[in-house]
Motif scaffolding. Structure first.
Motif, short mmCIF file in Angstrom:
data_model
loop_
_atom_site.label_atom_id
_atom_site.label_comp_id
_atom_site.label_asym_id
_atom_site.label_seq_id
_atom_site.Cartn_x
_atom_site.Cartn_y
_atom_site.Cartn_z
N TRP A 99 0.86 -1.18 0.00
CA TRP A 99 0.00 0.00 0.00
C TRP A 99 0.91 1.24 0.00
O TRP A 99 1.91 1.27 0.72
CB TRP A 99 -0.88 0.03 1.24
CG TRP A 99 -1.83 -1.11 1.39
CD1 TRP A 99 -1.52 -2.41 1.66
CD2 TRP A 99 -3.25 -1.06 1.34
NE1 TRP A 99 -2.65 -3.17 1.77
CE2 TRP A 99 -3.74 -2.36 1.58
CE3 TRP A 99 -4.17 -0.02 1.12
CZ2 TRP A 99 -5.10 -2.65 1.59
CZ3 TRP A 99 -5.53 -0.31 1.15
CH2 TRP A 99 -5.98 -1.62 1.38
N VAL A 140 -5.09 1.13 5.52
CA VAL A 140 -3.77 1.70 5.74
C VAL A 140 -3.95 3.14 6.22
O VAL A 140 -4.89 3.82 5.80
CB VAL A 140 -2.91 1.65 4.46
CG1 VAL A 140 -3.51 2.50 3.36
CG2 VAL A 140 -1.48 2.06 4.74
N ASN A 150 -8.33 -4.07 6.92
CA ASN A 150 -7.92 -3.89 5.53
C ASN A 150 -7.77 -2.40 5.21
O ASN A 150 -8.25 -1.91 4.17
CB ASN A 150 -8.93 -4.54 4.58
CG ASN A 150 -8.28 -5.01 3.29
OD1 ASN A 150 -7.06 -5.09 3.19
ND2 ASN A 150 -9.10 -5.30 2.30
N THR A 204 2.47 -5.62 3.53
CA THR A 204 1.62 -6.28 4.53
C THR A 204 2.44 -7.04 5.55
O THR A 204 1.96 -7.35 6.63
CB THR A 204 0.62 -7.22 3.85
OG1 THR A 204 1.32 -8.11 2.96
CG2 THR A 204 -0.41 -6.43 3.05
N SER A 262 -4.46 -5.12 9.22
CA SER A 262 -4.97 -6.21 8.39
C SER A 262 -6.41 -6.57 8.74
O SER A 262 -7.18 -6.98 7.85
CB SER A 262 -4.07 -7.44 8.54
OG SER A 262 -4.02 -7.86 9.89
N THR A 278 8.32 -0.77 5.90
CA THR A 278 7.87 0.56 5.49
C THR A 278 9.00 1.29 4.77
O THR A 278 10.18 0.99 4.93
CB THR A 278 7.42 1.40 6.69
OG1 THR A 278 8.51 1.51 7.61
CG2 THR A 278 6.23 0.76 7.39
N ALA A 307 -2.68 0.70 -4.15
CA ALA A 307 -2.41 -0.64 -3.65
C ALA A 307 -2.11 -1.55 -4.84
O ALA A 307 -2.68 -1.38 -5.93
CB ALA A 307 -3.59 -1.17 -2.85
N TYR A 334 -0.45 -0.39 8.63
CA TYR A 334 -1.47 -1.22 7.99
C TYR A 334 -2.17 -2.05 9.05
O TYR A 334 -1.51 -2.68 9.87
CB TYR A 334 -0.83 -2.12 6.94
CG TYR A 334 -1.76 -3.14 6.34
CD1 TYR A 334 -1.60 -4.49 6.60
CD2 TYR A 334 -2.79 -2.72 5.51
CE1 TYR A 334 -2.46 -5.41 6.05
CE2 TYR A 334 -3.66 -3.65 4.96
CZ TYR A 334 -3.49 -5.00 5.23
OH TYR A 334 -4.35 -5.91 4.68
#
Length: 121
Positions: free
Chosen positions: A34, A83, A81, A58, A78, A62, A102, A76
């Motif tokens: 992302w 960011v 879902n 994911t 998860s 970074t 993404a 993020y």
């Protein structure tokens, strides 16, 4: 179908903070990275093209543009879902439309519509 929806932009004074969010409101997809891009205002020189501000994989890795290091944090979630981009100590040069991008495991890019961030006194 992936549908990225951004939120959290607005007008803030220099030195202020904003938190941007980008959620996949569509169907589930194998998105593995992302990214947030900044599109400068139209009156900026042509050389100020869309700038990659930050990226998160994911798995947790970074990456940041030099201009964002020490001030912005990308993360993020998860479970949601989603960011996030936490932006602190904002400067007038951070002004622009922030676009969420993404990429899925097949290399396909997905883009949101963008959210406006204006830093001005």
């Amino acid at each position: 179908q992936v549908q990225l929806v951004e939120s959290g932009g607005g007008l803030v004074q220099p030195g202020g903070s904003l938190r941007l969010s980008c959620t996949n409101a569509g169907s589930a997809a194998s998105l593995y990275v992302w990214r947030w891009f900044r599109q400068p205002p139209e009156n900026q020189p042509p050389e100020n093209q869309r700038e990659l501000v930050a990226a998160v994989w994911t798995g947790g890795t970074t990456n940041y543009a030099d201009s964002a290091k020490g001030r912005f944090t990308i993360s993020y979630d998860s479970a949601k879902n989603t960011v996030y981009l936490q932006m602190n100590n904002l400067k007038p040069g951070d002004t622009g439309v922030y676009l969420c991008n993404a990429i899925n495991t097949e290399g396909r890019h997905h883009w949101g519509q963008g959210t406006q961030v204006t830093v001005s006194s």
